[in-house]
Design a protein around this motif. Structure first.
Motif, PDB file in Angstrom:
ATOM      1  N   TYR A  98     -10.555  24.578 -11.295  1.00 48.40           N
ATOM      2  CA  TYR A  98     -10.624  23.348 -10.340  1.00 48.40           C
ATOM      3  C   TYR A  98      -9.901  22.116 -11.182  1.00 48.40           C
ATOM      4  N   ALA A  99      -8.975  21.555 -10.155  1.00 47.29           N
ATOM      5  CA  ALA A  99      -8.396  20.384 -10.773  1.00 47.29           C
ATOM      6  C   ALA A  99      -9.260  19.132 -10.866  1.00 47.29           C
ATOM      7  N   THR A 137     -24.847  20.989  -8.071  1.00 49.95           N
ATOM      8  CA  THR A 137     -24.538  22.155  -8.849  1.00 49.95           C
ATOM      9  C   THR A 137     -22.934  22.416  -8.674  1.00 49.95           C
ATOM     10  N   ASN A 138     -22.461  22.101  -7.304  1.00 52.26           N
ATOM     11  CA  ASN A 138     -21.070  22.448  -7.024  1.00 52.26           C
ATOM     12  C   ASN A 138     -20.277  21.441  -8.023  1.00 52.26           C
ATOM     13  N   THR A 139     -20.777  20.189  -8.131  1.00 53.28           N
ATOM     14  CA  THR A 139     -19.948  19.201  -8.835  1.00 53.28           C
ATOM     15  C   THR A 139     -19.907  19.498 -10.393  1.00 53.28           C
ATOM     16  N   GLY A 140     -21.309  20.228 -10.854  1.00 51.82           N
ATOM     17  CA  GLY A 140     -21.248  20.759 -12.202  1.00 51.82           C
ATOM     18  C   GLY A 140     -19.985  21.951 -12.373  1.00 51.82           C
ATOM     19  N   SER A 141     -20.040  22.649 -11.555  1.00 55.48           N
ATOM     20  CA  SER A 141     -18.855  23.852 -11.426  1.00 55.48           C
ATOM     21  C   SER A 141     -17.622  23.079 -11.310  1.00 55.48           C
ATOM     22  N   TRP A 142     -17.140  21.966 -10.773  1.00 58.13           N
ATOM     23  CA  TRP A 142     -15.910  21.495 -10.705  1.00 58.13           C
ATOM     24  C   TRP A 142     -15.755  20.822 -12.219  1.00 58.13           C
ATOM     25  N   ILE A 143     -16.714  20.253 -12.762  1.00 60.79           N
ATOM     26  CA  ILE A 143     -16.440  19.905 -14.114  1.00 60.79           C
ATOM     27  C   ILE A 143     -16.318  20.748 -15.110  1.00 60.79           C
ATOM     28  N   SER A 144     -16.951  21.941 -15.076  1.00 58.53           N
ATOM     29  CA  SER A 144     -16.994  23.171 -16.130  1.00 58.53           C
ATOM     30  C   SER A 144     -15.861  23.906 -15.905  1.00 58.53           C
ATOM     31  N   ASP A 145     -15.660  24.411 -14.475  1.00 59.03           N
ATOM     32  CA  ASP A 145     -14.523  25.542 -14.419  1.00 59.03           C
ATOM     33  C   ASP A 145     -13.152  25.147 -14.216  1.00 59.03           C
ATOM     34  N   PRO A 146     -12.307  25.823 -15.234  1.00 58.15           N
ATOM     35  CA  PRO A 146     -10.893  25.309 -15.362  1.00 58.15           C
ATOM     36  C   PRO A 146     -10.041  25.821 -14.086  1.00 58.15           C
ATOM     37  N   ASN A 176      -9.722  16.204 -10.469  1.00 57.84           N
ATOM     38  CA  ASN A 176      -9.397  15.092  -9.644  1.00 57.84           C
ATOM     39  C   ASN A 176     -10.159  15.163  -8.303  1.00 57.84           C
ATOM     40  N   PHE A 177      -9.873  14.079  -7.326  1.00 56.86           N
ATOM     41  CA  PHE A 177     -10.860  13.941  -6.208  1.00 56.86           C
ATOM     42  C   PHE A 177     -10.401  15.316  -5.591  1.00 56.86           C
ATOM     43  N   ALA A 178      -9.222  15.612  -5.188  1.00 50.18           N
ATOM     44  CA  ALA A 178      -8.948  16.762  -4.319  1.00 50.18           C
ATOM     45  C   ALA A 178      -9.685  18.288  -5.062  1.00 50.18           C
ATOM     46  N   GLY A 179      -9.588  18.303  -6.420  1.00 55.95           N
ATOM     47  CA  GLY A 179     -10.509  19.235  -6.846  1.00 55.95           C
ATOM     48  C   GLY A 179     -11.881  19.293  -6.747  1.00 55.95           C
ATOM     49  N   TRP A 180     -12.519  18.187  -6.751  1.00 60.47           N
ATOM     50  CA  TRP A 180     -13.697  18.010  -6.227  1.00 60.47           C
ATOM     51  C   TRP A 180     -14.052  18.663  -4.850  1.00 60.47           C
ATOM     52  N   LEU A 181     -13.220  18.279  -4.003  1.00 57.28           N
ATOM     53  CA  LEU A 181     -13.503  18.478  -2.590  1.00 57.28           C
ATOM     54  C   LEU A 181     -13.262  20.012  -2.316  1.00 57.28           C
ATOM     55  N   GLN A 182     -12.544  20.376  -3.228  1.00 55.91           N
ATOM     56  CA  GLN A 182     -12.159  22.002  -3.287  1.00 55.91           C
ATOM     57  C   GLN A 182     -13.457  22.792  -3.688  1.00 55.91           C
ATOM     58  N   ALA A 183     -14.225  22.308  -4.621  1.00 56.78           N
ATOM     59  CA  ALA A 183     -15.460  22.699  -5.191  1.00 56.78           C
ATOM     60  C   ALA A 183     -16.631  22.587  -4.020  1.00 56.78           C
ATOM     61  N   LEU A 184     -16.294  21.550  -3.417  1.00 54.30           N
ATOM     62  CA  LEU A 184     -17.463  21.553  -2.225  1.00 54.30           C
ATOM     63  C   LEU A 184     -17.288  22.164  -0.833  1.00 54.30           C
ATOM     64  N   GLY A 185     -15.871  22.903  -0.714  1.00 57.63           N
ATOM     65  CA  GLY A 185     -15.457  23.219   0.390  1.00 57.63           C
ATOM     66  C   GLY A 185     -15.006  24.745   0.266  1.00 57.63           C
ATOM     67  N   PRO A 186     -13.709  24.888   0.091  1.00 55.91           N
ATOM     68  CA  PRO A 186     -13.279  26.253   0.168  1.00 55.91           C
ATOM     69  C   PRO A 186     -13.382  26.944  -1.198  1.00 55.91           C
ATOM     70  N   GLY A 187     -13.753  26.496  -2.035  1.00 52.67           N
ATOM     71  CA  GLY A 187     -14.067  26.924  -3.701  1.00 52.67           C
ATOM     72  C   GLY A 187     -12.715  27.610  -4.188  1.00 52.67           C
ATOM     73  N   LEU A 188     -12.941  28.325  -5.054  1.00 52.89           N
ATOM     74  CA  LEU A 188     -11.779  29.280  -5.805  1.00 52.89           C
ATOM     75  C   LEU A 188     -11.294  30.212  -5.166  1.00 52.89           C
TER      76      LEU A 188
END
Length: 249
Positions: free
Chosen positions: A189-190, A178-187, A192-204
């Protein structure tokens, strides 16, 4: 005098492949009582071939699923304005897991997901004010389908340790997908790989970390799984008592 219908067919015996009309029934006709169910086991087969439905445990499972769905909607209304512990304290992964384990096979996946989908529709319309269907639903139900598959793998021997382990794994799978889905849909998040890690960790920014939300999800999944297994075990023992008494007499 013939034995009562279905008497002496234990929960564990059915889990090991016993069926009405098979060896257990032959033992009854010969006047040999079947073994009394082992009350220390948590086996609860419901729809093995040739087996009659254990209605009270099935109804208990359905009631528990409905209670969680209603709680999810109520907590959505109560916690929609503020970020506090109610956010993500909703055992959706455990609902998919336990439903796949305990409900009859023909509805084990469809019914829990339908109940969760109905609660999603209510929350989207009346709480989050979103369209009925959004992209966020896609990864959510992909994750829930995978968790249901995990539950199916445990249907034959649903022991408490394995169910709690599966609940932990299912909660982690749900979080990752679900957080990967948020990374894809939420503007925010960058892409890229760093943006994906952000979605799985610190968030927005300006929000708690995604792990803050996840710990509530994990705790609710483990708690619901424990309560579900305890209730189903109690219902199974309660249903088996009249059978044991009829065999003893």
């Amino acid at each position: 005098m013939s034995a009562p219908q279905g008497a002496g067919v234990g929960i564990e015996g059915l889990a090991d492949g016993g069926e009405f009309g098979g060896a257990a029934e032959e033992g009854l006709e010969a006047g040999v009582p079947s073994p009394v169910p082992d009350r220390n086991r948590l086996y609860l087969p419901i729809d093995r071939p040739g087996e009659r439905l254990h209605v009270p445990p099935m109804l208990a499972a359905l009631l528990l699923l409905l209670v969680v769905a209603v709680y999810r909607v109520i907590s959505g209304f109560a916690g929609s304005a503020d970020l506090h512990w109610l956010h993500n304290f909703a055992p959706v992964a455990a609902v998919a897991l336990c439903g796949a384990v305990y409900l009859p096979r023909r509805v084990a996946v469809v019914l829990p997901l339908a109940i969760l989908f109905a609660s999603d529709v209510v929350l989207n319309v009346f709480v989050y004010h979103k369209p009925l269907l959004t992209f966020e639903i896609v990864p959510r139900y992909v994750a829930l389908a995978l968790i249901s598959g995990l539950g199916f793998a445990l249907r034959e021997r649903p022991r408490l340790p394995s169910l709690l382990g599966a609940s932990f794994l299912g909660s982690l799978v749900f979080f990752a997908i679900t957080n990967t889905g948020s990374w894809i849909s939420d503007p925010g998040y960058a892409k890229n790989f760093a943006g994906w890690l952000q979605a799985l960790g610190p968030g927005l920014p300006d929000y708690p970390s995604t792990w803050w939300f996840y710990r509530h999800t994990l705790f609710s999944d483990l708690l619901f799984t424990l309560l579900f297994v305890a209730c189903m075990s109690w219902q199974t023992k309660k249903a088996a008592l009249p059978v044991a008494r009829s065999v003893a007499t």
